[in-house]
Design a protein around this motif. Sequence first.
Motif, PDB file in Angstrom:
ATOM      1  N   PRO A  43     -25.174 -24.878 -96.669  1.00 42.62           N
ATOM      2  CA  PRO A  43     -25.653 -24.480 -95.338  1.00 42.62           C
ATOM      3  C   PRO A  43     -26.550 -25.541 -94.704  1.00 42.62           C
ATOM      4  N   GLY A  44     -26.481 -25.624 -93.396  1.00 45.91           N
ATOM      5  CA  GLY A  44     -27.293 -26.583 -92.651  1.00 45.91           C
ATOM      6  C   GLY A  44     -26.419 -27.559 -91.894  1.00 45.91           C
ATOM      7  N   PRO A  45     -27.047 -28.458 -91.151  1.00 49.37           N
ATOM      8  CA  PRO A  45     -26.274 -29.415 -90.359  1.00 49.37           C
ATOM      9  C   PRO A  45     -25.534 -30.409 -91.241  1.00 49.37           C
ATOM     10  N   VAL A  46     -24.380 -30.844 -90.741  1.00 54.97           N
ATOM     11  CA  VAL A  46     -23.562 -31.819 -91.459  1.00 54.97           C
ATOM     12  C   VAL A  46     -22.931 -32.759 -90.434  1.00 54.97           C
ATOM     13  N   VAL A  47     -22.754 -34.010 -90.828  1.00 58.69           N
ATOM     14  CA  VAL A  47     -22.165 -35.026 -89.958  1.00 58.69           C
ATOM     15  C   VAL A  47     -21.092 -35.771 -90.738  1.00 58.69           C
ATOM     16  N   LEU A  48     -19.926 -35.955 -90.115  1.00 51.96           N
ATOM     17  CA  LEU A  48     -18.861 -36.791 -90.666  1.00 51.96           C
ATOM     18  C   LEU A  48     -18.734 -38.025 -89.787  1.00 51.96           C
ATOM     19  N   VAL A  49     -18.612 -39.188 -90.415  1.00 58.91           N
ATOM     20  CA  VAL A  49     -18.544 -40.450 -89.690  1.00 58.91           C
ATOM     21  C   VAL A  49     -17.312 -41.230 -90.144  1.00 58.91           C
ATOM     22  N   ALA A  53     -28.968 -40.622 -87.269  1.00 59.63           N
ATOM     23  CA  ALA A  53     -30.216 -39.897 -87.009  1.00 59.63           C
ATOM     24  C   ALA A  53     -30.160 -39.181 -85.662  1.00 59.63           C
ATOM     25  N   ALA A  54     -29.605 -39.839 -84.647  1.00 59.77           N
ATOM     26  CA  ALA A  54     -29.485 -39.223 -83.320  1.00 59.77           C
ATOM     27  C   ALA A  54     -28.575 -37.991 -83.379  1.00 59.77           C
ATOM     28  N   ALA A  55     -27.512 -38.070 -84.151  1.00 61.91           N
ATOM     29  CA  ALA A  55     -26.599 -36.924 -84.276  1.00 61.91           C
ATOM     30  C   ALA A  55     -27.331 -35.737 -84.895  1.00 61.91           C
ATOM     31  N   PHE A  56     -28.082 -35.972 -85.957  1.00 60.59           N
ATOM     32  CA  PHE A  56     -28.812 -34.874 -86.580  1.00 60.59           C
ATOM     33  C   PHE A  56     -29.880 -34.309 -85.635  1.00 60.59           C
ATOM     34  N   ARG A  57     -30.528 -35.168 -84.858  1.00 61.36           N
ATOM     35  CA  ARG A  57     -31.499 -34.668 -83.868  1.00 61.36           C
ATOM     36  C   ARG A  57     -30.817 -33.758 -82.849  1.00 61.36           C
ATOM     37  N   LEU A  58     -29.668 -34.172 -82.347  1.00 61.00           N
ATOM     38  CA  LEU A  58     -28.949 -33.362 -81.356  1.00 61.00           C
ATOM     39  C   LEU A  58     -28.483 -32.030 -81.929  1.00 61.00           C
ATOM     40  N   LEU A  59     -28.220 -31.989 -83.227  1.00 63.42           N
ATOM     41  CA  LEU A  59     -27.794 -30.729 -83.833  1.00 63.42           C
ATOM     42  C   LEU A  59     -28.922 -29.699 -83.857  1.00 63.42           C
ATOM     43  N   GLY A  60     -30.134 -30.120 -83.581  1.00 61.63           N
ATOM     44  CA  GLY A  60     -31.227 -29.166 -83.443  1.00 61.63           C
ATOM     45  C   GLY A  60     -31.072 -28.290 -82.213  1.00 61.63           C
ATOM     46  N   GLY A  61     -30.285 -28.743 -81.237  1.00 62.04           N
ATOM     47  CA  GLY A  61     -30.115 -27.977 -80.010  1.00 62.04           C
ATOM     48  C   GLY A  61     -28.679 -27.733 -79.603  1.00 62.04           C
ATOM     49  N   HIS A  62     -27.723 -28.197 -80.412  1.00 61.18           N
ATOM     50  CA  HIS A  62     -26.305 -28.037 -80.092  1.00 61.18           C
ATOM     51  C   HIS A  62     -25.547 -27.559 -81.332  1.00 61.18           C
ATOM     52  N   ASP A  63     -24.439 -26.868 -81.087  1.00 59.30           N
ATOM     53  CA  ASP A  63     -23.587 -26.431 -82.190  1.00 59.30           C
ATOM     54  C   ASP A  63     -22.787 -27.586 -82.783  1.00 59.30           C
ATOM     55  N   LEU A  64     -22.325 -28.476 -81.902  1.00 62.38           N
ATOM     56  CA  LEU A  64     -21.524 -29.627 -82.313  1.00 62.38           C
ATOM     57  C   LEU A  64     -22.039 -30.884 -81.646  1.00 62.38           C
ATOM     58  N   LEU A 109     -17.518 -39.802 -84.760  1.00 63.06           N
ATOM     59  CA  LEU A 109     -18.468 -38.937 -85.462  1.00 63.06           C
ATOM     60  C   LEU A 109     -18.288 -37.514 -84.955  1.00 63.06           C
ATOM     61  N   VAL A 110     -18.368 -36.570 -85.869  1.00 57.26           N
ATOM     62  CA  VAL A 110     -18.462 -35.162 -85.515  1.00 57.26           C
ATOM     63  C   VAL A 110     -19.544 -34.556 -86.399  1.00 57.26           C
ATOM     64  N   GLY A 111     -20.407 -33.791 -85.781  1.00 53.04           N
ATOM     65  CA  GLY A 111     -21.454 -33.092 -86.514  1.00 53.04           C
ATOM     66  C   GLY A 111     -21.451 -31.633 -86.136  1.00 53.04           C
ATOM     67  N   ALA A 112     -21.839 -30.775 -87.075  1.00 51.45           N
ATOM     68  CA  ALA A 112     -21.873 -29.339 -86.823  1.00 51.45           C
ATOM     69  C   ALA A 112     -23.153 -28.741 -87.375  1.00 51.45           C
ATOM     70  N   ARG A 113     -23.745 -27.854 -86.586  1.00 47.64           N
ATOM     71  CA  ARG A 113     -24.948 -27.145 -87.025  1.00 47.64           C
ATOM     72  C   ARG A 113     -24.576 -26.056 -88.028  1.00 47.64           C
ATOM     73  N   ARG A 114     -23.438 -25.421 -87.842  1.00 51.74           N
ATOM     74  CA  ARG A 114     -22.898 -24.387 -88.730  1.00 51.74           C
ATOM     75  C   ARG A 114     -23.797 -23.163 -88.838  1.00 51.74           C
ATOM     76  N   SER A 124     -22.111 -25.069 -77.764  1.00 54.29           N
ATOM     77  CA  SER A 124     -22.784 -26.147 -77.027  1.00 54.29           C
ATOM     78  C   SER A 124     -22.507 -27.472 -77.732  1.00 54.29           C
ATOM     79  N   VAL A 125     -22.280 -28.504 -76.932  1.00 53.16           N
ATOM     80  CA  VAL A 125     -21.865 -29.804 -77.452  1.00 53.16           C
ATOM     81  C   VAL A 125     -22.802 -30.891 -76.947  1.00 53.16           C
ATOM     82  N   GLY A 126     -23.219 -31.773 -77.847  1.00 57.83           N
ATOM     83  CA  GLY A 126     -23.996 -32.963 -77.495  1.00 57.83           C
ATOM     84  C   GLY A 126     -23.186 -34.205 -77.812  1.00 57.83           C
ATOM     85  N   PHE A 127     -23.560 -35.301 -77.179  1.00 60.34           N
ATOM     86  CA  PHE A 127     -22.845 -36.563 -77.380  1.00 60.34           C
ATOM     87  C   PHE A 127     -23.836 -37.686 -77.685  1.00 60.34           C
ATOM     88  N   ILE A 128     -23.433 -38.559 -78.599  1.00 61.92           N
ATOM     89  CA  ILE A 128     -24.215 -39.767 -78.845  1.00 61.92           C
ATOM     90  C   ILE A 128     -23.411 -40.953 -78.325  1.00 61.92           C
TER      91      ILE A 128
END
Length: 127
Positions: A24-30, A43-54, A66-71, A102-106
């Motif tokens: 459980p928790g945020p995850v990022v694939l690169v 690091a920016a992707a993980f920061r954005l996952l604090g406020g976005h689902d993906l 890159l794709v990251g998910a808050r899950r 909600s989606v964020g972009f880096i």
Amino acid sequence: MAVTGQGGGDLGVRMRRALAANPPGPVVLVGGDIPALAARHVAAAFRLLGGHDLVFGPAEDGGFWLVGARRAPRLPPLFQRVRWSSPHALADTLAELPRWVSVGFIDRLEDVDDGEAYRRLIPRRGF
């Protein structure tokens, strides 16, 4: 970190499996073909996952590197009708997302999918 095989299926099936299999928790694939990738991007992707689902890192060719998910509370539906290895991959992925996601972009970066991309990057990267 445990190493596991990708298993069968297209790229979307394999990425979704990897996203869902983590604790459980945020995850990022690169992607492994991103010469400009730096720790600050992850690091920016993980920061954005604090406020976005993906979170996505768009690629110059219309895909994403890159794709990251808050899950939390769950992983949204992903990668079901995507034209992989095309200029439509990111747009297809975004088009199928439910409205509640909600989606964020880096940063937009270039990936090296073929010889042409490699030759284009040689002057910029000093290869």
